[in-house]
Design an enzyme around this catalytic site. Structure first.
Site, PDB file in Angstrom:
ATOM      1  N   GLU A  19       1.190  -1.124  -0.188  1.00 18.11           N
ATOM      2  CA  GLU A  19       0.189   0.277  -0.272  1.00 18.11           C
ATOM      3  C   GLU A  19       0.288   1.270   0.054  1.00 18.11           C
ATOM      4  O   GLU A  19       1.724   1.243   0.963  1.00 18.11           O
ATOM      5  CB  GLU A  19      -0.798  -0.058   1.020  1.00 18.11           C
ATOM      6  CG  GLU A  19      -1.749   1.464   1.356  1.00 18.11           C
ATOM      7  CD  GLU A  19      -2.469   0.858   2.377  1.00 18.11           C
ATOM      8  OE1 GLU A  19      -3.710   0.181   2.743  1.00 18.11           O
ATOM      9  OE2 GLU A  19      -2.682   2.007   3.518  1.00 18.11           O
ATOM     10  N   TYR A  51      -6.856   6.957  -0.392  1.00 22.82           N
ATOM     11  CA  TYR A  51      -7.387   7.604  -0.820  1.00 22.82           C
ATOM     12  C   TYR A  51      -7.699   9.409  -0.267  1.00 22.82           C
ATOM     13  O   TYR A  51      -7.907   9.008   0.950  1.00 22.82           O
ATOM     14  CB  TYR A  51      -8.833   7.786  -1.846  1.00 22.82           C
ATOM     15  CG  TYR A  51      -9.018   8.385  -2.658  1.00 22.82           C
ATOM     16  CD1 TYR A  51      -9.000   8.883  -3.724  1.00 22.82           C
ATOM     17  CD2 TYR A  51     -10.932   9.563  -2.125  1.00 22.82           C
ATOM     18  CE1 TYR A  51      -9.970   9.785  -4.489  1.00 22.82           C
ATOM     19  CE2 TYR A  51     -11.292  10.023  -2.540  1.00 22.82           C
ATOM     20  CZ  TYR A  51     -10.843  10.434  -4.372  1.00 22.82           C
ATOM     21  OH  TYR A  51     -11.692  11.217  -5.275  1.00 22.82           O
ATOM     22  N   HIS A  79      -8.088   3.204  -3.529  1.00 22.35           N
ATOM     23  CA  HIS A  79      -9.568   3.258  -2.420  1.00 22.35           C
ATOM     24  C   HIS A  79     -10.069   4.441  -2.677  1.00 22.35           C
ATOM     25  O   HIS A  79      -9.600   5.203  -3.721  1.00 22.35           O
ATOM     26  CB  HIS A  79      -8.257   3.827  -1.612  1.00 22.35           C
ATOM     27  CG  HIS A  79      -7.589   2.913  -0.799  1.00 22.35           C
ATOM     28  ND1 HIS A  79      -6.973   2.736   0.613  1.00 22.35           N
ATOM     29  CD2 HIS A  79      -6.449   1.714  -1.190  1.00 22.35           C
ATOM     30  CE1 HIS A  79      -6.153   1.541   1.164  1.00 22.35           C
ATOM     31  NE2 HIS A  79      -5.409   1.182  -0.387  1.00 22.35           N
ATOM     32  N   ARG A 109     -15.683   4.366   3.544  1.00 18.40           N
ATOM     33  CA  ARG A 109     -16.441   5.777   4.020  1.00 18.40           C
ATOM     34  C   ARG A 109     -15.516   6.661   3.965  1.00 18.40           C
ATOM     35  O   ARG A 109     -15.747   7.967   3.933  1.00 18.40           O
ATOM     36  CB  ARG A 109     -17.334   5.905   5.591  1.00 18.40           C
ATOM     37  CG  ARG A 109     -18.211   6.967   5.148  1.00 18.40           C
ATOM     38  CD  ARG A 109     -18.890   6.744   6.993  1.00 18.40           C
ATOM     39  NE  ARG A 109     -18.412   7.393   8.144  1.00 18.40           N
ATOM     40  CZ  ARG A 109     -18.830   7.000   8.867  1.00 18.40           C
ATOM     41  NH1 ARG A 109     -20.254   6.900   8.837  1.00 18.40           N
ATOM     42  NH2 ARG A 109     -18.769   7.430   9.372  1.00 18.40           N
ATOM     43  N   GLY A 110     -14.798   6.833   4.693  1.00 19.54           N
ATOM     44  CA  GLY A 110     -13.573   8.116   5.189  1.00 19.54           C
ATOM     45  C   GLY A 110     -14.034   8.546   6.419  1.00 19.54           C
ATOM     46  O   GLY A 110     -15.170   8.474   7.161  1.00 19.54           O
TER      47      GLY A 110
HETATM   48  P1  FAD Z   1     -18.170   2.345   7.418  1.00 22.56           P
HETATM   49  O1  FAD Z   1     -18.034   0.608   7.438  1.00 22.56           O
HETATM   50  O2  FAD Z   1     -19.047   3.142   6.499  1.00 22.56           O
HETATM   51  O3  FAD Z   1     -18.507   2.172   8.979  1.00 22.56           O
HETATM   52  C1  FAD Z   1     -18.384   3.630  10.254  1.00 22.56           C
HETATM   53  C2  FAD Z   1     -19.116   3.081  11.161  1.00 22.56           C
HETATM   54  O4  FAD Z   1     -19.961   3.123  10.912  1.00 22.56           O
HETATM   55  C3  FAD Z   1     -18.432   1.994  11.874  1.00 22.56           C
HETATM   56  O5  FAD Z   1     -17.985   1.921  12.950  1.00 22.56           O
HETATM   57  C4  FAD Z   1     -19.633   0.796  11.420  1.00 22.56           C
HETATM   58  O6  FAD Z   1     -20.246  -0.086  12.231  1.00 22.56           O
HETATM   59  C5  FAD Z   1     -20.948   2.434  11.110  1.00 22.56           C
HETATM   60  N1  FAD Z   1     -21.752   1.487  10.275  1.00 22.56           N
HETATM   61  C6  FAD Z   1     -21.627   0.826   9.520  1.00 22.56           C
HETATM   62  N2  FAD Z   1     -22.570   0.479   8.766  1.00 22.56           N
HETATM   63  C7  FAD Z   1     -23.666   1.244   9.673  1.00 22.56           C
HETATM   64  C8  FAD Z   1     -24.780   1.726   9.093  1.00 22.56           C
HETATM   65  N3  FAD Z   1     -25.940   0.622   8.072  1.00 22.56           N
HETATM   66  N4  FAD Z   1     -26.066   2.562   9.906  1.00 22.56           N
HETATM   67  C9  FAD Z   1     -25.484   2.013  11.342  1.00 22.56           C
HETATM   68  N5  FAD Z   1     -23.714   2.326  11.551  1.00 22.56           N
HETATM   69  C10 FAD Z   1     -23.156   1.984  10.345  1.00 22.56           C
HETATM   70  N6  FAD Z   1      -9.474   6.564   5.071  1.00 22.56           N
HETATM   71  C11 FAD Z   1      -8.921   7.934   3.780  1.00 22.56           C
HETATM   72  O7  FAD Z   1      -9.584   9.229   4.470  1.00 22.56           O
HETATM   73  N7  FAD Z   1      -8.274   7.713   2.555  1.00 22.56           N
HETATM   74  C12 FAD Z   1      -8.576   5.719   2.624  1.00 22.56           C
HETATM   75  O8  FAD Z   1      -7.467   5.853   1.585  1.00 22.56           O
HETATM   76  C13 FAD Z   1      -8.607   4.781   3.807  1.00 22.56           C
HETATM   77  N8  FAD Z   1      -7.861   3.668   3.689  1.00 22.56           N
HETATM   78  C14 FAD Z   1      -8.519   2.817   4.379  1.00 22.56           C
HETATM   79  C15 FAD Z   1      -7.433   1.066   4.270  1.00 22.56           C
HETATM   80  C16 FAD Z   1      -7.906  -0.128   5.270  1.00 22.56           C
HETATM   81  C17 FAD Z   1      -7.428  -0.782   5.221  1.00 22.56           C
HETATM   82  C18 FAD Z   1      -8.214   0.614   6.561  1.00 22.56           C
HETATM   83  C19 FAD Z   1      -8.714  -0.287   7.889  1.00 22.56           C
HETATM   84  C20 FAD Z   1      -8.565   2.100   7.021  1.00 22.56           C
HETATM   85  C21 FAD Z   1      -8.453   2.861   5.253  1.00 22.56           C
HETATM   86  N9  FAD Z   1      -9.475   4.233   5.994  1.00 22.56           N
HETATM   87  C22 FAD Z   1      -8.436   5.650   4.937  1.00 22.56           C
HETATM   88  C23 FAD Z   1      -9.988   4.823   6.727  1.00 22.56           C
HETATM   89  C24 FAD Z   1     -11.255   4.432   6.968  1.00 22.56           C
HETATM   90  O9  FAD Z   1     -11.623   5.543   5.735  1.00 22.56           O
HETATM   91  C25 FAD Z   1     -11.704   4.928   8.144  1.00 22.56           C
HETATM   92  O10 FAD Z   1     -11.747   4.393   9.748  1.00 22.56           O
HETATM   93  C26 FAD Z   1     -13.634   5.909   8.528  1.00 22.56           C
HETATM   94  O11 FAD Z   1     -13.292   6.384   9.559  1.00 22.56           O
HETATM   95  C27 FAD Z   1     -13.984   4.662   8.070  1.00 22.56           C
HETATM   96  O12 FAD Z   1     -14.829   3.992   7.032  1.00 22.56           O
HETATM   97  P2  FAD Z   1     -14.816   2.909   6.628  1.00 22.56           P
HETATM   98  O13 FAD Z   1     -15.437   2.051   5.538  1.00 22.56           O
HETATM   99  O14 FAD Z   1     -14.500   1.775   7.758  1.00 22.56           O
HETATM  100  O15 FAD Z   1     -16.615   2.973   7.440  1.00 22.56           O
END
Ligand code: FAD
Length: 303
Positions: A19, A51, A79, A109-110
């Site tokens: 990455e 991203y 990403h 989501r970010g």
């Molecule tokens: P989600 O899966 O949407 O979850 C966010 C929160 O909402 C969680 O607490 C979840 O339990 C809750 N939730 C989910 N769905 C629902 C629902 N339907 N109703 C109620 N609650 C819900 N960030 C960047 O900006 N750029 C990157 O490139 C980046 N790369 C990453 C790569 C990896 C491998 C990891 C682990 C993280 C990365 N992140 C990145 C960080 C990430 O964007 C953040 O951790 C963000 O806070 C969560 O994104 P997510 O996609 O897990 O969110």
């Protein structure tokens, strides 16, 4: 078409991926490309570029991942986050990825720019959760989609049960695999894998690994994991904080031991955070015997 899932399912031996983050300027971009070229001959299963929060860093991701697709033999994964994007903009970005030959997206989501734990406000015409971005990406073409997972639970999740519930939902929305946030002990990751399996979901869970080469990488691991490091780890590394060579040697020993345990537990692939430098990852790949048979052999050191 170069798809991550095909590479992972098509391999009968453990593999690795790498990455990078988008370069800030021309000098940064030159460093990024040197590292990409140094890692390419090791034949990683795929490579990804994170991203950023906005502006030039997003352009950097989009431009460089396209260049990986056209100019290298690597399997590229972009990403993508929902932060400050309308659905129309997300459609455009995803369409562009397909047009330039990037068929793998890590759908996230970010976090709110500036303060990751600040209030999350969706774009008025945007998405609220990664699950929706998984669906949107799948709707737009034959993409292989990954998502993030959190061994200690996402910092906004009230408990592990709720965290697992939403993780499994987004996997079932059309994701092929999840990459786990940084963690300290193999068991922390294996418990996450068990929680997902116990929920009846068989999606591939891949561990994120940070080569601990400096006190800064340890601090970053602590910050991103959202957890307190175990006493044995600080006891091994803290006394070496003022000795860069000794810290690096012991840090890589710690990570080698972690990876060896994960591989013994049947983990099929390790995802290395490179910080846009290749040396530590190359070293770990060779120690762990992860070079694919198609890769160029390791250079032997001259006496
Ligand atoms: P989600 O899966 O949407 O979850 C966010 C929160 O909402 C969680 O607490 C979840 O339990 C809750 N939730 C989910 N769905 C629902 C629902 N339907 N109703 C109620 N609650 C819900 N960030 C960047 O900006 N750029 C990157 O490139 C980046 N790369 C990453 C790569 C990896 C491998 C990891 C682990 C993280 C990365 N992140 C990145 C960080 C990430 O964007 C953040 O951790 C963000 O806070 C969560 O994104 P997510 O996609 O897990 O969110």
């Amino acid at each position: 078409m170069r798809r991550v899932a095909d590479r992972l399912n098509g391999s009968d031996r453990p593999t690795f991926s790498v990455e990078f983050f988008p370069p800030r300027d021309e000098a940064d971009e030159a460093i990024l490309w040197r590292s990409i070229r140094e890692l390419e001959p090791l034949d990683p299963a795929y490579m990804s570029i994170t991203y950023g929060a906005g502006g030039t860093s997003r352009e950097g991701t989009i431009r460089n991942i396209a260049r990986v697709a056209t100019d290298t033999t690597l399997v590229p994964m972009a990403h993508l986050t929902a932060v400050n994007h309308s659905v129309a903009e997300l459609r455009n970005v995803i369409g562009h990825f397909a047009a330039v030959g990037v068929h793998n997206v890590l759908a996230l989501r970010g976090d709110p720019p500036g303060d990751p734990m600040g209030e999350w406000v969706a774009h008025p015409e945007g998405l609220h959760y990664a699950e929706e971005l998984v669906r949107l990406t799948r709707e737009l073409g034959d993409f292989c989609v990954g998502v993030s997972a959190f061994p200690y639970g996402h910092p906004r999740s009230p408990d592990l049960e709720t965290d697992t519930h939403y993780l499994v939902r987004k996997l079932r929305a059309g994701a092929d695999f999840a990459i786990a946030q940084l963690f300290f002990e193999a068991d922390d990751f294996l418990r996450l894998r068990d929680r997902v399996a116990a929920a009846g979901c068989d999606a591939l869970m891949l561990p994120g690994i940070m080569p601990l080469t400096t006190p800064k990488t340890l601090r970053k691991t602590i910050e991103l994991s959202g957890a307190t490091p175990p006493a044995w780890l600080t006891e091994r590394l803290d006394p070496l904080s003022d000795d860069p060579k000794a810290f690096r040697a012991e840090g890589l020993n710690v990570i080698t031991e972690l990876c060896e345990r994960l591989l013994r537990e049947g983990v099929p692939e390790l995802h290395f955070y490179t910080f846009n430098r290749s040396k530590a990852t190359r070293e770990l790949v060779d120690r762990l015997g992860l070079r694919s048979p198609r890769a160029e052999p390791a250079l032997t050191t001259r006496p």
